[in-house]
Design a protein around this motif. Sequence first.
Motif, PDB file in Angstrom:
ATOM      1  N   GLY A  13       1.746  12.227   8.190  1.00  0.00           N
ATOM      2  CA  GLY A  13       2.249  11.300   9.189  1.00  0.00           C
ATOM      3  C   GLY A  13       1.617   9.929   9.130  1.00  0.00           C
ATOM      4  N   VAL A  14       0.653   9.728   8.276  1.00  0.00           N
ATOM      5  CA  VAL A  14      -0.014   8.431   8.189  1.00  0.00           C
ATOM      6  C   VAL A  14      -0.070   7.999   6.725  1.00  0.00           C
ATOM      7  N   ALA A  15       0.954   8.319   5.979  1.00  0.00           N
ATOM      8  CA  ALA A  15       0.946   7.989   4.558  1.00  0.00           C
ATOM      9  C   ALA A  15       1.123   6.505   4.332  1.00  0.00           C
ATOM     10  N   GLY A  16       1.936   5.838   5.150  1.00  0.00           N
ATOM     11  CA  GLY A  16       2.095   4.395   5.050  1.00  0.00           C
ATOM     12  C   GLY A  16       2.836   3.972   3.798  1.00  0.00           C
ATOM     13  N   ALA A  17       2.593   2.723   3.394  1.00  0.00           N
ATOM     14  CA  ALA A  17       3.317   2.139   2.285  1.00  0.00           C
ATOM     15  C   ALA A  17       2.925   2.742   0.950  1.00  0.00           C
ATOM     16  N   VAL A  25      -5.608   5.051  -0.776  1.00  0.00           N
ATOM     17  CA  VAL A  25      -5.987   4.089   0.240  1.00  0.00           C
ATOM     18  C   VAL A  25      -7.459   4.282   0.563  1.00  0.00           C
ATOM     19  N   PRO A  26      -8.230   3.201   0.581  1.00  0.00           N
ATOM     20  CA  PRO A  26      -9.643   3.332   0.944  1.00  0.00           C
ATOM     21  C   PRO A  26      -9.779   3.877   2.359  1.00  0.00           C
ATOM     22  N   PRO A  27     -10.881   4.522   2.672  1.00  0.00           N
ATOM     23  CA  PRO A  27     -11.078   5.038   4.028  1.00  0.00           C
ATOM     24  C   PRO A  27     -11.219   3.879   5.017  1.00  0.00           C
ATOM     25  N   VAL A  28     -10.125   3.545   5.648  1.00  0.00           N
ATOM     26  CA  VAL A  28     -10.047   2.377   6.520  1.00  0.00           C
ATOM     27  C   VAL A  28     -11.060   2.452   7.658  1.00  0.00           C
ATOM     28  N   ASP A  46      -0.513   1.744  11.046  1.00  0.00           N
ATOM     29  CA  ASP A  46      -0.090   0.456  10.503  1.00  0.00           C
ATOM     30  C   ASP A  46      -1.195  -0.206   9.686  1.00  0.00           C
ATOM     31  N   VAL A  47      -2.441  -0.048  10.103  1.00  0.00           N
ATOM     32  CA  VAL A  47      -3.566  -0.606   9.348  1.00  0.00           C
ATOM     33  C   VAL A  47      -3.685   0.095   7.996  1.00  0.00           C
ATOM     34  N   VAL A  48      -3.508   1.402   7.974  1.00  0.00           N
ATOM     35  CA  VAL A  48      -3.557   2.150   6.720  1.00  0.00           C
ATOM     36  C   VAL A  48      -2.406   1.728   5.809  1.00  0.00           C
ATOM     37  N   ALA A  49      -1.203   1.571   6.356  1.00  0.00           N
ATOM     38  CA  ALA A  49      -0.056   1.148   5.559  1.00  0.00           C
ATOM     39  C   ALA A  49      -0.276  -0.254   4.992  1.00  0.00           C
ATOM     40  N   ASN A  50      -0.800  -1.166   5.797  1.00  0.00           N
ATOM     41  CA  ASN A  50      -1.052  -2.522   5.332  1.00  0.00           C
ATOM     42  C   ASN A  50      -2.139  -2.538   4.260  1.00  0.00           C
ATOM     43  N   THR A  51      -3.156  -1.717   4.426  1.00  0.00           N
ATOM     44  CA  THR A  51      -4.222  -1.627   3.426  1.00  0.00           C
ATOM     45  C   THR A  51      -3.661  -1.133   2.092  1.00  0.00           C
ATOM     46  N   LEU A  53      -0.563  -1.488   1.047  1.00  0.00           N
ATOM     47  CA  LEU A  53       0.270  -2.567   0.521  1.00  0.00           C
ATOM     48  C   LEU A  53      -0.596  -3.634  -0.154  1.00  0.00           C
ATOM     49  N   LEU A  54      -1.647  -4.048   0.533  1.00  0.00           N
ATOM     50  CA  LEU A  54      -2.541  -5.066  -0.023  1.00  0.00           C
ATOM     51  C   LEU A  54      -3.263  -4.562  -1.266  1.00  0.00           C
ATOM     52  N   GLN A  55      -3.621  -3.280  -1.301  1.00  0.00           N
ATOM     53  CA  GLN A  55      -4.260  -2.711  -2.489  1.00  0.00           C
ATOM     54  C   GLN A  55      -3.304  -2.747  -3.675  1.00  0.00           C
ATOM     55  N   GLY A  56      -2.031  -2.506  -3.418  1.00  0.00           N
ATOM     56  CA  GLY A  56      -1.036  -2.600  -4.487  1.00  0.00           C
ATOM     57  C   GLY A  56      -0.949  -4.006  -5.052  1.00  0.00           C
ATOM     58  N   TYR A  57      -0.970  -5.010  -4.173  1.00  0.00           N
ATOM     59  CA  TYR A  57      -0.957  -6.405  -4.635  1.00  0.00           C
ATOM     60  C   TYR A  57      -2.229  -6.730  -5.407  1.00  0.00           C
ATOM     61  N   ALA A  58      -3.366  -6.267  -4.921  1.00  0.00           N
ATOM     62  CA  ALA A  58      -4.634  -6.518  -5.609  1.00  0.00           C
ATOM     63  C   ALA A  58      -4.624  -5.871  -6.997  1.00  0.00           C
ATOM     64  N   ASP A  59      -4.053  -4.680  -7.112  1.00  0.00           N
ATOM     65  CA  ASP A  59      -3.958  -4.009  -8.403  1.00  0.00           C
ATOM     66  C   ASP A  59      -3.068  -4.788  -9.370  1.00  0.00           C
ATOM     67  N   LEU A  60      -1.978  -5.380  -8.847  1.00  0.00           N
ATOM     68  CA  LEU A  60      -1.109  -6.189  -9.702  1.00  0.00           C
ATOM     69  C   LEU A  60      -1.844  -7.412 -10.245  1.00  0.00           C
ATOM     70  N   VAL A  61      -2.569  -8.110  -9.374  1.00  0.00           N
ATOM     71  CA  VAL A  61      -3.305  -9.302  -9.792  1.00  0.00           C
ATOM     72  C   VAL A  61      -4.415  -8.930 -10.770  1.00  0.00           C
ATOM     73  N   ALA A  62      -5.154  -7.880 -10.462  1.00  0.00           N
ATOM     74  CA  ALA A  62      -6.259  -7.468 -11.328  1.00  0.00           C
ATOM     75  C   ALA A  62      -5.764  -6.954 -12.672  1.00  0.00           C
ATOM     76  N   GLY A  63      -4.571  -6.415 -12.719  1.00  0.00           N
ATOM     77  CA  GLY A  63      -4.039  -5.862 -13.949  1.00  0.00           C
ATOM     78  C   GLY A  63      -3.328  -6.876 -14.830  1.00  0.00           C
TER      79      GLY A  63
END
Length: 78
Positions: A13-17, A25-28, A46-51, A53-63
């Motif tokens: 129930g808290v899988a998020g994006a 997802v890091p332990p928020v 929502d904080v977990v889902a946003n985290t 999402l942002l981790q996905g963007y960070a992975d794209l930039v880092a990769g």
Amino acid sequence: MSSAVSLSPSAPGVAGAGASNDHKVPPVTDMARMIGLTIPVACLPDVVANTALLQGYADLVAGFVLPDDCEPAYEYAP
């Protein structure tokens, strides 16, 4: 900080994006506790889902690999 609940990324129930990909997802709540931030239980999904999402963007930039012969942009002009 009693309103912050310990939550694993795989909690139902808290899988998020990040539910449809392999990113963990890091332990928020642990990160929030380290900086003295309290996340209300109602906001946690929502904080977990946003985290995630942002981790996905960070992975794209880092990769994104730039070649060594790529010239730097000295000035930004939109």
